[in-house]
Scaffold this motif. Structure first.
Motif, PDB file in Angstrom:
ATOM      1  N   UNK A   1       0.818  -1.169  -0.083  1.00  0.00           N
ATOM      2  CA  UNK A   1      -0.097   0.159   0.087  1.00  0.00           C
ATOM      3  C   UNK A   1       0.652   1.200   0.080  1.00  0.00           C
ATOM      4  N   UNK A   2       0.612   2.298  -1.174  1.00  0.00           N
ATOM      5  CA  UNK A   2       1.484   3.203  -1.215  1.00  0.00           C
ATOM      6  C   UNK A   2       0.818   4.571  -1.051  1.00  0.00           C
ATOM      7  N   UNK A   3       1.348   5.524  -0.014  1.00  0.00           N
ATOM      8  CA  UNK A   3       0.821   6.846  -0.070  1.00  0.00           C
ATOM      9  C   UNK A   3       1.244   7.780  -1.215  1.00  0.00           C
ATOM     10  N   UNK A   4       2.218   7.256  -1.948  1.00  0.00           N
ATOM     11  CA  UNK A   4       2.775   8.119  -3.014  1.00  0.00           C
ATOM     12  C   UNK A   4       2.796   7.576  -4.513  1.00  0.00           C
ATOM     13  N   UNK A   5       1.848   6.679  -4.740  1.00  0.00           N
ATOM     14  CA  UNK A   5       1.569   5.932  -5.991  1.00  0.00           C
ATOM     15  C   UNK A   5       1.321   6.968  -7.049  1.00  0.00           C
ATOM     16  N   UNK A   6       0.564   7.989  -6.719  1.00  0.00           N
ATOM     17  CA  UNK A   6       0.055   8.666  -7.594  1.00  0.00           C
ATOM     18  C   UNK A   6       0.894  10.340  -7.358  1.00  0.00           C
TER      19      UNK A   6
ATOM     20  N   UNK B   1       9.609   0.511  -6.123  1.00  0.00           N
ATOM     21  CA  UNK B   1       8.949   0.724  -4.987  1.00  0.00           C
ATOM     22  C   UNK B   1       8.563   2.091  -4.653  1.00  0.00           C
ATOM     23  N   UNK B   2       7.544   2.833  -4.360  1.00  0.00           N
ATOM     24  CA  UNK B   2       7.414   4.227  -4.106  1.00  0.00           C
ATOM     25  C   UNK B   2       7.131   4.467  -2.478  1.00  0.00           C
ATOM     26  N   UNK B   3       7.052   3.659  -1.920  1.00  0.00           N
ATOM     27  CA  UNK B   3       6.409   3.865  -0.565  1.00  0.00           C
ATOM     28  C   UNK B   3       7.128   2.672   0.589  1.00  0.00           C
ATOM     29  N   UNK B   4       8.521   2.338   0.589  1.00  0.00           N
ATOM     30  CA  UNK B   4       9.311   1.214   1.241  1.00  0.00           C
ATOM     31  C   UNK B   4       8.651   1.075   2.640  1.00  0.00           C
TER      32      UNK B   4
ATOM     33  N   UNK C   1       3.078  -5.984  -6.325  1.00  0.00           N
ATOM     34  CA  UNK C   1       2.478  -4.650  -6.731  1.00  0.00           C
ATOM     35  C   UNK C   1       2.355  -3.757  -5.778  1.00  0.00           C
ATOM     36  N   UNK C   2       1.959  -2.577  -6.307  1.00  0.00           N
ATOM     37  CA  UNK C   2       1.743  -1.489  -5.360  1.00  0.00           C
ATOM     38  C   UNK C   2       0.124  -0.765  -5.705  1.00  0.00           C
ATOM     39  N   UNK C   3      -0.388  -0.513  -4.728  1.00  0.00           N
ATOM     40  CA  UNK C   3      -1.943   0.119  -5.197  1.00  0.00           C
ATOM     41  C   UNK C   3      -1.911   1.292  -4.045  1.00  0.00           C
ATOM     42  N   UNK C   4      -2.598   2.223  -4.463  1.00  0.00           N
ATOM     43  CA  UNK C   4      -2.698   3.554  -3.519  1.00  0.00           C
ATOM     44  C   UNK C   4      -3.601   3.422  -2.337  1.00  0.00           C
ATOM     45  N   UNK C   5      -3.042   4.144  -1.120  1.00  0.00           N
ATOM     46  CA  UNK C   5      -3.787   4.035   0.171  1.00  0.00           C
ATOM     47  C   UNK C   5      -3.848   5.154   0.576  1.00  0.00           C
ATOM     48  N   UNK C   6      -4.789   5.553   1.593  1.00  0.00           N
ATOM     49  CA  UNK C   6      -4.642   6.929   2.372  1.00  0.00           C
ATOM     50  C   UNK C   6      -4.233   6.578   3.670  1.00  0.00           C
ATOM     51  N   UNK C   7      -3.678   7.771   4.289  1.00  0.00           N
ATOM     52  CA  UNK C   7      -3.113   7.728   5.363  1.00  0.00           C
ATOM     53  C   UNK C   7      -3.320   8.766   6.498  1.00  0.00           C
TER      54      UNK C   7
END
Length: 304
Positions: free
Chosen positions: A122-127, A156-159, A199-205
């Motif tokens: 889950x990435x905070x920065x994918x977009x 990866x964008x959010x390690x 795979x990465x998917x966008x998440x909120x935090x």
């Protein structure tokens, strides 16, 4: 992937288990467990030596609770949680402080259900760079991301995300050796070493909750040092050979300058000359060490 993906029955035959490592999280753990249970068959809380009512509240909210008598760190909490997740088809890890939204769980699980990934981050920065992320966090995050990519070989964008999903077949591939928050980078290194599809998917935090009490600078340096330590065995070309080439280059550059000075009739100074020789010798040794370790690692992988 929306919640409707689950409602339509696509996940009906899959057991989704959520692991929540927790240390003194009595304020948030109850609501996190209750919300998580909407998207999972089991919620396992690993109380890592808490001195408050974390375990009691988690159990009251419907979680299965495993208690460490002492605080052993997030890596050991994950190890305990993964071991307890017998029978799970998909394992989801989340932070227990309320930063993550359990409603994002279907989005993380979907690529595994569809056979597209073995591990989902889950990435905070994918977009792009999230505007609500504190600047100091983003700078440190970028450094850790680059180092983790070098070590793991995974783009990866959010390690440092703790919100992830894993196919159950991967549960025995992770070492869980890292202390503290470095476990996230170590797990990515293990995923890269074992050839997992990530795979990465966008998440909120949320950043308005009471998160880690550790100083951000100390935390970042600790994680970075752990990544470099892991590179010694995982990526010896980066750890030894690259710095070795740099030392040799500096030594040769100094040597050419000394030769020019000597050719023009000048004299050589003892200290800089010794430094030049040391840099060249040490750099050469490091370069060949990295190449040899890389060859051994490749041979070991091939034999497996």
């Amino acid at each position: 992937m929306p919640w409707e993906f689950f409602k339509e029955g696509h996940a009906a035959s899959y057991n989704v288990t959520i692991i929540l490592p927790a240390y003194n999280e009595e304020v948030s753990i109850g609501s996190v467990v209750l919300l998580s249970r909407k998207y999972a068959d089991r919620v396992i809380v690993v109380d890592d030596g808490s001195s408050d009512r974390t375990a009691e509240i988690a159990a009251s909210a419907g979680a299965e609770v495993v208690v460490h008598s002492l605080n052993m760190g997030k890596g050991m909490a994950f190890k305990t949680g993964f071991a307890a997740a017998e029978g799970a088809d998909i394992i989801v890890t989340m932070d227990s402080d309320g930063q993550h939204n359990p409603a994002d769980i279907p989005r993380l699980v979907a690529p595994i259900l569809q056979g597209e990934a073995d591990m989902v981050n889950g990435s905070r920065y994918l977009t792009g760079h999230a505007t609500d992320t504190p600047a100091y966090r983003r700078i440190g995050q970028t450094i850790l991301d680059k180092a983790t990519v070098m070590n793991s070989g995974i783009q990866i964008t959010d390690s440092q995300s703790g919100f992830r999903a894993f196919a159950a077949s991967t549960k025995d591939l992770f070492r869980f050796n890292a202390q503290g928050m470095a476990i996230e980078s170590e797990m990515l290194a293990d995923a890269g070493r074992n050839g997992l599809r990530v795979k990465e998917v966008p998440i909120g935090v949320r950043y308005d909750v009471d998160g880690s009490t550790e100083h951000p600078l100390r935390h970042g340096l600790t994680v970075l040092l752990n990544i470099f330590k892991d590179m010694e065995f995982n990526k010896p070309l980066y750890y030894f050979t690259l710095p070795g080439f740099l030392f040799v280059g500096i030594g040769l550059y100094m040597g050419l300058g000394f030769l020019r000075t000597f050719y023009l009739g000048g004299s050589l100074n003892f200290g800089p000359t010794v430094l030049m020789i040391l840099l060249t010798l040490v750099g050469t040794f490091m370069s060949f060490t990295g190449i040899m370790l890389h060859s051994i690692a490749c041979l070991s992988t091939h034999l497996k």
